[in-house]
Motif scaffolding. Structure first.
Motif, PDB file in Angstrom:
ATOM      1  N   ARG A 150     105.530 -11.373  57.051  1.00 59.20           N
ATOM      2  CA  ARG A 150     106.179 -10.156  57.460  1.00 59.20           C
ATOM      3  C   ARG A 150     107.207 -10.457  58.514  1.00 59.20           C
ATOM      4  N   TRP A 160      96.666  -4.886  58.461  1.00 54.94           N
ATOM      5  CA  TRP A 160      96.989  -6.084  57.692  1.00 54.94           C
ATOM      6  C   TRP A 160      96.630  -7.321  58.498  1.00 54.94           C
ATOM      7  N   TRP A 162      94.708  -8.984  49.354  1.00 54.51           N
ATOM      8  CA  TRP A 162      96.174  -8.951  49.339  1.00 54.51           C
ATOM      9  C   TRP A 162      96.726 -10.215  48.673  1.00 54.51           C
ATOM     10  N   ASP A 190     102.293  -6.292  48.478  1.00 54.36           N
ATOM     11  CA  ASP A 190     103.280  -5.646  49.333  1.00 54.36           C
ATOM     12  C   ASP A 190     104.635  -5.636  48.636  1.00 54.36           C
ATOM     13  N   SER A 192     102.287  -1.854  48.784  1.00 55.51           N
ATOM     14  CA  SER A 192     103.027  -1.462  49.982  1.00 55.51           C
ATOM     15  C   SER A 192     104.476  -1.922  49.840  1.00 55.51           C
ATOM     16  N   GLN A 214     106.479   0.890  53.642  1.00 60.42           N
ATOM     17  CA  GLN A 214     106.625   0.327  54.980  1.00 60.42           C
ATOM     18  C   GLN A 214     107.730   1.091  55.716  1.00 60.42           C
TER      19      GLN A 214
END
Length: 536
Positions: free
Chosen positions: A4, A53, A145, A219, A280, A326
């Protein structure tokens, strides 16, 4: 993402890019008209997913670094769960396949280098089994995930197919070099190859079949974020697989992603109907300037046009059970206003069998973003969470990330514990998956024990209950289990009969308790008979 890290930067850079990389704002602290609807007082709700997360790529969150002992890795993970539980969280989203690898023994990827420092090296235990067990002990959902297509993180130079030689010989990418595409500084599996899509699905189903997870999670990484002036090199596979059906490569790419999502969901539900599937995505589907049904934003890259992730199709066709966009911008940001985006996404899911969770940018708190000072405001995140709750379509939040909350920037973790998430919450049920509540349990053998109250919860012989909700009321008031402030705790069901002890009682007060049972999909039973005890 740098997981991220780079992804979040990409989100900011994409927004800035709409005016050639410079972002001019009317002031350093900005708000929107929609923000005026934020309640002054916290409104507590009983059903709300609250997740954090935990990113494993580059050891962002866990493990803190590769090569730690098994005991240290376990201690670190348990500490995260304890911290999150204390903040009021009821779910964890754990990255178990960050770069075509695995945090469990797998036929579809080697052991992750983020465990031991060496890809393919056995860490000496099964982290996935351990993590699921510890999360469930604390009655927290475990969302597994996956990153579907990324093979490597940035290599420090322009990636080439010859970089495959740096991977272990048994790596799936080396066994199938024709599946691999270099783009920018990274290697990816080609999403346009049918065998690659099946490989991704099989890798996910390996986990669904063999582990007691509650959800499969992805994600925003499908086709990679675009690099200006560098086209994604999939023309050969488009010609082979898509040109006969699609007049342009963009529609073909979107169809590839849609098919992947559709088939993942079908396979999950065929194996374990109660396992949820959620995604996500980046926070902007399309800009209004391009599509009048898009959001009032000016994002440089969007899901539909650049990542080929058509979230609207997934929602409208029931390909997913939840979506967690997000929304990593502040309230009032002109090019991507949190309040406007929240409103847009609530309308997207309205009337659909898809729950809406919001991805929250805790990592931005106490930092400057594009010259805007809002993230130095300790009320920015609380205001976002309060604004969420003004929409009936809102079903919960996912916070990025565990380590950022641990830092407690501007006291946000304290604010969650003491205010926003002060009372526990139940994960919202999904009636399209299951709408049958278990029978109410029985409670008995209630008594005062030391400074606490103890009673026994007994379940029915063939009950499918997964956990219990304990409600407590002041002995002088009529109890209401729909009032979230009366929810004292949730307790994972370990056996048919188990003791519960409330250590938070006060001398001289009278308390009334009732208990309900809930199943894997959070359908809640009727309440038990009341237990009434006065503390001496």
């Amino acid at each position: 993402m740098n997981e991220r890290i780079s992804k979040r930067k990409l989100g900011s850079l994409a927004i800035a890019a709409f005016v050639g990389g410079s972002l001019l704002l009317p002031s350093n602290l900005i708000v929107s008209a929609e923000a005026e609807s934020i309640p002054q007082q916290t409104a507590y709700i009983k059903q709300e997913l609250r997740a954090t997360w935990i990113a494993s790529v580059l050891n962002i969150d866990w493990p803190s670094k590769p090569g730690l002992s098994v005991s240290t890795q376990k201690e670190e993970f348990i500490k995260y769960l304890e911290e999150q539980k204390a903040m009021g969280m009821n779910a964890v989203v754990m990255q178990i396949k960050p770069t075509a690898d695995a945090f469990y023994p797998s036929e579809y990827g080697l052991w992750s280098q983020y465990l031991t420092g060496v890809q393919g090296k056995n860490p000496g235990y099964n982290p996935l089994s351990f993590m699921i067990e510890e999360a469930h002990k604390r009655n927290m959902e475990f969302h597994a995930w996956f990153n579907p297509y990324r093979i490597t993180m940035p290599l420090g130079k322009t990636a080439e197919l010859s970089d495959l030689d740096k991977l272990p010989e048994s790596h799936p990418a080396r066994e199938h070099p024709d599946w691999v595409i270099p783009y920018g500084q990274q290697l990816y599996f080609n999403p346009g190859i049918p065998e690659v899509q099946q490989f991704v699905i099989d890798g996910i189903m390996e986990v669904v079949e063999n582990y007691d997870i509650d959800a499969v999670h992805m994600d925003d990484y499908f086709y990679p974020y675009k690099i200006e002036g560098v086209p994604f090199p999939d023309q050969a596979s488009y010609k082979k697989y898509g040109a006969s059906k699609f007049t342009n490569v963009e529609d073909w790419r979107r169809d590839n992603v849609n098919n992947l999502i559709k088939h993942i969901n079908e396979e999950i539900k065929a194996e374990k109907s109660y396992v949820k599937f959620g995604i996500s995505p980046f926070g902007v589907w399309r800009n209004k300037a391009v599509d009048p049904t898009g959001s009032d934003t000016a994002a440089g890259q969007t899901n539909y046009d650049d990542l080929y992730a058509d979230t609207r199709t997934w929602i409208n066709n029931g390909y997913i059970d939840y979506i967690a966009p997000q929304l990593y911008w502040n309230i009032g940001l002109p090019v991507a206003d949190y309040a406007k985006l929240l409103d847009w996404w609530t309308k997207e899911v309205k009337g659909k069998n898809v729950q809406l969770y919001i991805g929250q940018a805790d990592y931005k708190i106490n930092t400057e973003s594009n010259g805007v000072q809002n993230w130095f405001n300790p009320e920015e995140m609380p205001n976002q969470l309060k604004l969420n709750r003004t929409y009936k379509e809102f079903d919960g939040s996912m916070h990025f990330s565990a380590k950022d909350l641990r830092k407690n920037p501007l006291g946000v973790a304290d604010r969650l514990s003491n205010d926003i998430y002060k009372y526990p919450a139940l994960v919202p049920p999904m009636p399209w998956i299951d709408n049958n509540a278990p029978k109410a349990p029985n409670v008995s053998r209630s008594k005062q024990t030391g400074a606490g109250i103890q009673f026994e919860i007994q379940d029915h012989k063939h009950s499918d209950a997964s956990y219990y909700a304990i409600y407590r009321f002041d002995g002088k008031k009529k109890g209401n289990i729909e009032d979230s402030t009366n929810l004292l705790a949730t307790v994972h069901k370990e056996k048919k009969s188990q003791l519960f002890i409330d250590h938070t009682v006060q001398k001289g007060k009278t308390y009334i308790y009732v208990v309900t049972a809930l199943d894997r999909t959070h359908n809640e039973s009727k309440q038990t008979k009341q237990i009434k005890i006065k503390i001496k």
